[in-house]
Scaffold this active site. Sequence first.
Site, short mmCIF file in Angstrom:
data_model
loop_
_atom_site.label_atom_id
_atom_site.label_comp_id
_atom_site.label_asym_id
_atom_site.label_seq_id
_atom_site.Cartn_x
_atom_site.Cartn_y
_atom_site.Cartn_z
N ARG A 165 -13.53 15.39 -33.76
CA ARG A 165 -12.73 16.42 -33.11
C ARG A 165 -13.06 17.75 -33.80
O ARG A 165 -12.34 18.21 -34.68
CB ARG A 165 -11.23 16.11 -33.20
CG ARG A 165 -10.75 15.09 -32.18
CD ARG A 165 -11.06 15.52 -30.79
NE ARG A 165 -10.48 14.70 -29.73
CZ ARG A 165 -11.06 14.51 -28.57
NH1 ARG A 165 -12.26 15.02 -28.32
NH2 ARG A 165 -10.48 13.81 -27.61
N TYR A 171 0.82 -1.21 0.00
CA TYR A 171 0.00 0.00 0.00
C TYR A 171 0.86 1.26 0.00
O TYR A 171 0.45 2.30 -0.54
CB TYR A 171 -0.94 0.01 1.21
CG TYR A 171 -1.94 1.14 1.18
CD1 TYR A 171 -3.08 1.06 0.37
CD2 TYR A 171 -1.73 2.30 1.93
CE1 TYR A 171 -3.98 2.10 0.32
CE2 TYR A 171 -2.64 3.34 1.89
CZ TYR A 171 -3.77 3.24 1.08
OH TYR A 171 -4.67 4.28 1.03
N LYS A 177 -0.23 6.61 -23.55
CA LYS A 177 0.24 6.85 -24.92
C LYS A 177 1.71 6.42 -25.04
O LYS A 177 1.99 5.25 -25.27
CB LYS A 177 0.06 8.32 -25.32
CG LYS A 177 -1.39 8.71 -25.62
CD LYS A 177 -2.15 9.09 -24.38
CE LYS A 177 -3.46 9.78 -24.66
NZ LYS A 177 -4.21 10.07 -23.41
N PHE A 183 -6.97 21.41 -25.17
CA PHE A 183 -7.40 20.02 -25.24
C PHE A 183 -8.57 19.87 -24.28
O PHE A 183 -8.65 20.54 -23.26
CB PHE A 183 -6.29 19.03 -24.90
CG PHE A 183 -6.72 17.61 -25.09
CD1 PHE A 183 -7.00 17.13 -26.36
CD2 PHE A 183 -6.93 16.77 -24.01
CE1 PHE A 183 -7.46 15.84 -26.55
CE2 PHE A 183 -7.38 15.48 -24.19
CZ PHE A 183 -7.65 15.01 -25.47
N THR A 184 -9.47 18.98 -24.60
CA THR A 184 -10.77 18.88 -23.93
C THR A 184 -10.66 18.77 -22.42
O THR A 184 -11.15 19.64 -21.69
CB THR A 184 -11.53 17.68 -24.50
OG1 THR A 184 -10.71 16.51 -24.40
CG2 THR A 184 -11.91 17.91 -25.96
N PHE A 224 -18.83 15.40 -25.69
CA PHE A 224 -18.53 14.50 -26.79
C PHE A 224 -18.46 13.04 -26.35
O PHE A 224 -18.66 12.13 -27.17
CB PHE A 224 -17.23 14.90 -27.49
CG PHE A 224 -16.01 14.82 -26.61
CD1 PHE A 224 -15.22 13.69 -26.61
CD2 PHE A 224 -15.65 15.89 -25.80
CE1 PHE A 224 -14.09 13.62 -25.81
CE2 PHE A 224 -14.52 15.83 -25.00
CZ PHE A 224 -13.74 14.69 -24.99
N ASP A 273 2.33 19.38 -21.48
CA ASP A 273 1.51 18.18 -21.63
C ASP A 273 2.39 17.22 -22.42
O ASP A 273 2.53 17.34 -23.63
CB ASP A 273 0.22 18.49 -22.38
CG ASP A 273 -0.63 17.25 -22.61
OD1 ASP A 273 -0.12 16.12 -22.44
OD2 ASP A 273 -1.81 17.39 -22.99
#
Length: 456
Positions: A381, A71, A257, A123-124, A448, A214
Site C-alpha cells: 500500500r 429473480y 468486511k 482509496f484505490t 497493483f 464509505d
Amino acid sequence: MNYPAEPFRIKSVETVSMIPRDERLKKMQEAGYNTFLLNSKDIYIDLLTDSGTNAMSDKQWAGMMMGDEAYAGSENFYHLERTVQELFGFKHIVPTHQGRGAENLLSQLAIKPGQYVAGNMYFTTTRYHQEKNGAVFVDIVRDEAHDAGLNIAFKGDIDLKKLQKLIDEKGAENIAYICLAVTVNLAGGQPVSMANMRAVRELTEAHGIKVFYDATRCVENAYFIKEQEQGFENKSIAEIVHEMFSYADGCTMSGKKDCLVNIGGFLCMNDDEMFSSAKELVVVYEGMPSYGGLAGRDMEAMAIGLREAMQYEYIEHRVKQVRYLGDKLKAAGVPIVEPVGGHAVFLDARRFCEHLTQDEFPAQSLAASIYVETGVRSMERGIISAGRNNVTGEHHRPKLETVRLTIPRRVYTYAHMDVVADGIIKLYQHKEDIRGLKFIYEPKQLRFFTARFDYI
C-alpha cells in the site's frame, strides 16, 4: 493490555501447510513479485485482505439454506433491507455484488464531469470510479494522517479548514459530494470521530453539499468511538453506528468486511429521486434492484452478519487481535503505522527499508520478502497502489509507503499472530538484504492487482 480470548467456538477447519522456502521463492518469482498473483494453496497465513475472507457463523450458514432465489422480490432482500434500515437509518438500499459495484453506481449518479469529490484520503477503487466519471479527487484528511509514527486518536478526521477552503475556491456547486471513509484504510485503518462527522455535516449542509460515507468498516470505527471519544463509553455499538449515519446522505458498503460475508455490498441513500435513478442503473450493471448481482442466500448471510458485527464481544476481540500483532511488532522495534487501526497492522516500509528510495518500490519488495521468508501473504500500500496521475502520467507519491498485514475476521488465532510477528521481526534483523524492484509489466488501471516486477 488485556487481549480477550476468541468469543466463539471453532466448528469447521481448513487445513493449511507451509511449503519450503526454496519453493516459496520460486512461487514469488513466477508471480512477478506481486503477492496478488500467488496461488492461495501456496500460502501459510493469508493476510492479503480482510475483504471476503471472513469466517461465517453457524447462523449465517443456516441462513444460506433459506435462500429465496426468485429473480425478483426475493424475501432475503427484504430481510436485508429491513436490517440496514434499522441499523443504519437510511431510507433506501440497492444491493450490489460488492462494494465496487456501489462505488460505480454512486459515481455515475452523483458526479458531473469537471466536479470535485473531497474525502479523507483516497482509496484505490473509489478514486478510480470517481475519476472515470469525470471528477477530480481532493484529499482533505488532517495532515497528521500522513505521519506514520504519530500516535494520536482519530487520525482519519477531515480537516474542516481544508474543506472550507475547497468550497471557497471551487464553489459548492462544483463539489459533487464528500466521500467520508469510516475508517480510513490507507492511513492505517484510522477512525473518524463523531465530533468530526457532526462538524462535517454542519458545514456541508450550510452549503448544500451531499455527504456519502464509505461504510465498509463502520463497525470498527464505532468501536474506536466507544473506546476513545468522551460521551460514548456507555453507548452500544449499534447506537453509535446509527448516530454516525445520521450525519450522512447515504453510503457505499462492501459487505465483505463488517457484514462478515464472502461476497456482497450495497448502496444506501435517503433521496427518492436518486433512488429511482439507482434502480434503473443497477439493472444495467448488477441485476434487478432486489438482488443486485447477489444470490438470495448471500443477502441472507449479509443481513445476519451485519447484526452479529454489532455485538460488543465480537468487535472488541476483532480490534484487539489486530492490536496484539501491532504491539508485538512495535515492542521489537519494527516500524509500524501508529496507532494500530481496526483491520490491519501497516508496516512503515520507508523506515523498514530505509536503504531503498520510493522509486525502488520498497513496500512492494517488502511484501514479496515477507512471503519468501515467512509464508505470510501481505499487500503493498504505497506508490504502486497510488497509481499515476491521469494528466501528467507521473506516479502519485503518497507520503505513506506501507505493507498491510490484514487480519480476516474470525479466521486466525493469537498463535497465528505470533508466527507472523516472529517471522517479520527476524526479517527486520537483516532488512538490508531486501532489494529494490522495477516494473516488467504495468497495467494502465489499478496496476497493483496484476503488475509484474523484477529486481533492479
